[in-house]
Design a protein around this motif. Structure first.
Motif: not given
Length: 586
Positions: A39-66
């Motif tokens: 499963w871990q090997e297969a879900e590795g196909a979505f690393d770019a997707l997970f990176a996008t999701e992580k960036k979205m959460h980071e932006l959420e945190a930044q917007m909370a403190n702006v």
């Protein structure tokens, strides 16, 4: 393929891939290493997707403190772009996509937590293919992708690739897949690439016509060259200045002539199967056959008859018991229950996909002669020559033979055996395209009876007139070829078969069952309507939030934005679950 990918440097020429396009490559012997689970090997196909999701959460945190409204709007625009990318990539459906692809390729749930190191070579190749399909590349380069797949997985992959939106470049001996998928066939021959429009069957017709036309042009040109040479010879014999100039002029014209390349004179094997004796009409009867290995039940209650001239293909997933059934018929394995009765004059010939170890020290001459001692050495060597073995080659030991050579030797042995029933276990393995077609034609001409195990769907479709199906311990007979079986399987079974006469007690039980079934159906319809209402409500909520995200006001209030985003993700997950539930019940 490796040159296209840049893994090999071409001697001449260049390879260009359009900017922004991505390409994935599956090698024929693809190996995956590492300590990951399946499963871990297969879900590795979505690393770019997970990176996008992580960036979205980071932006959420930044917007909370702006504190700056201008900065908040900028972050909001970035967040909206990432959300659109995430949505377009079906970010909330990656789990169901992963599960679907793994299951389709024969890696069911029991594999998902296994370590890659615990997988066989074939299972690793299937995992590599799964990850590649999940990556959703623009271009797929696949080298023998149906190797290591059973029939159901090969059928699933063919359907998946038929719906694939990208470009596919495929190397394959799976002619059935080539027929279903390809709109163009490219053939490498004599250092040239020849391209034909259409699928594999159309390619065969066009290729044969092209070879005939080229042979005709070659023959006509050779005749013309000979005619010109005779004229030149005659002119020179006159030994006059004018005739010599004419001869030289024709010689120059010959030198400038663009020569037609002679079609390659390929040496193909010649294969014929003959029956030395005529069998009885009923050549085999199977009564109540059953076989298990420990807790694993392969099949039970196998009852069927085989008649002279039948051509039967035995189908089932890997491990279903196909080869075991063949070996029971041959008396090499004992059944748990039931009986196998061979008819009068049943002379059995067996092709084993795994050559027995006892032949390792013998030569190929010994292999063919074994069991055919009535033949002279000259007859055996002639038979081997028909399979493209000549001279000192016949003294090569079995251990020194390649897989393809072993296959041809085994077929040669079978062809001189005179058997009137052939039991074949994966006979097309290790054979090239031309050899497979020669084998098919030889078997179609054969007057005897055939029972074959094969994963080659083209071979099954062309040869078989009846199918034996083993799946999950059951045995079924289907009258028809592979295409007809797939069509029948795809149809919704609307007609209920006529019921045999039953007793009053059985009738009462049947009536109660029918009543219960009607109640269940009524309840199911009610549940489906309820689900449809819930789905409609969720879709309306989702659409309302999407409209909210399309405006700018939402990005000015970080708490409101975060709540809306959480609601949106929750609604998406619920909607996906309800849709799957609705599809399962429909």
């Amino acid at each position: 393929m490796r040159a296209i990918l840049g893994e090999l440097t071409p001697s001449n020429g260049t390879v260009s891939l359009a900017r922004g396009y991505t390409a994935g490559y599956l090698a024929q012997q693809h190996t995956i290493e590492g300590a990951h689970t399946v499963w871990q090997e297969a879900e590795g196909a979505f690393d770019a997707l997970f990176a996008t999701e992580k960036k979205m959460h980071e932006l959420e945190a930044q917007m909370a403190n702006v504190n700056s409204e201008e900065k908040l709007e900028e972050l909001g625009r970035q967040y909206a772009r990432l959300t659109e990318i995430f949505e377009r990539a079906e970010g909330y459906a990656w789990r169901s996509r992963t599960a679907g692809v793994l299951k389709g390729l024969g890696l069911a749930e029991e594999y998902w937590e296994r370590s890659i190191s615990a997988l066989s070579g074939g299972e690793r190749t299937r995992l590599a293919l799964a990850r590649m399909l999940l990556n959703n590349y623009d271009v797929l380069l696949l080298d023998e992708p149906t190797n290591h797949l059973d029939l159901s997985a090969a059928e699933w992959l063919t359907g998946f690739l038929a719906r694939y939106q990208g470009t596919i470049l495929l190397i394959s001996h799976d002619r059935y897949m080539l027929d279903r998928l390809c709109g163009s066939i490219a053939q490498l021959e004599n250092g040239h690439l020849y391209r034909y429009s259409g699928n594999y069957s159309q390619y065969c017709i066009k290729r044969a016509e092209a070879v005939r036309n080229q042979q005709k042009l070659y023959d006509e040109q050779q005749l013309e060259i000979e005619r010109q040479k005779e004229i030149i010879k005659r002119y020179r014999s006159y030994n006059r200045e004018k005739s010599i100039r004419a001869a030289e002029s024709r010689e120059k014209a010959l030198e400038r002539m663009e020569l037609v390349e002679k079609p390659e004179d390929k040496r193909n094997m010649r294969l014929h199967f003959h029956c030395f004796r005529t069998s009885g009409r009923e050549i085999l009867r199977i009564d109540g056959l059953a076989k298990s290995f420990g807790e694993q039940k392969l099949f039970e209650n196998v009852n069927t008859k085989v008649f002279s001239g039948d051509r039967i293909a035995l189908l089932g997933s890997n491990g279903a018991g196909k080869t075991t059934l063949l070996k029971i018929l041959l008396g090499k394995v004992n059944a748990d229950k039931g009986a196998v009765t061979w008819g009068v004059n049943a002379d059995k010939g067996y092709y084993d996909q795994h050559q027995p170890a006892s032949t390792e020290d013998g030569t190929m001459l010994d292999m063919v002669w074994q069991g055919n001692r009535a033949l002279t050495q000259t007859e055996v060597r002639s038979a081997l020559a028909a399979m493209l073995f000549s001279g000192e080659e016949v003294f090569k030991t079995a251990a020194a033979l390649s897989g393809g050579e072993r296959a041809r030797v085994s077929l040669c042995k079978l062809s001189v055996s005179g058997s009137n029933i052939l039991l074949l276990d994966e006979p097309t393995n290790h054979l090239d395209m031309a050899s497979r077609e020669i084998l098919e034609e030889a078997l179609l001409r054969y007057d005897g009876t055939i029972i074959t195990v094969s994963h080659d769907r083209y071979f099954i479709n062309k040869l078989a007139t009846r199918l034996w199906l083993i799946e999950e311990g059951t045995f079924e007979v289907f009258e028809g070829n592979y295409d007809q079986y797939i069509a029948a399987k795809a149809q919704t079974e609307e007609q209920t078969p006529a019921q045999p006469s039953i007793t009053k007690t059985q009738s009462g039980k049947l009536s109660r069952l029918e009543k219960q079934e009607k109640e269940n159906t009524k309840m199911q319809k009610k549940l489906q309507k309820q689900l449809e209402s819930e789905i409609e409500n969720l879709e309306q909520q989702k659409a309302a939030l999407e409209e909210l995200f399309s405006g700018s006001e939402i990005y000015l209030d970080i708490n409101k934005l975060r709540t809306a985003q959480e609601d949106y993700e929750s609604i998406k997950l619920k909607l996906e679950e309800k849709l799957e539930e609705w599809l399962a019940g429909s």
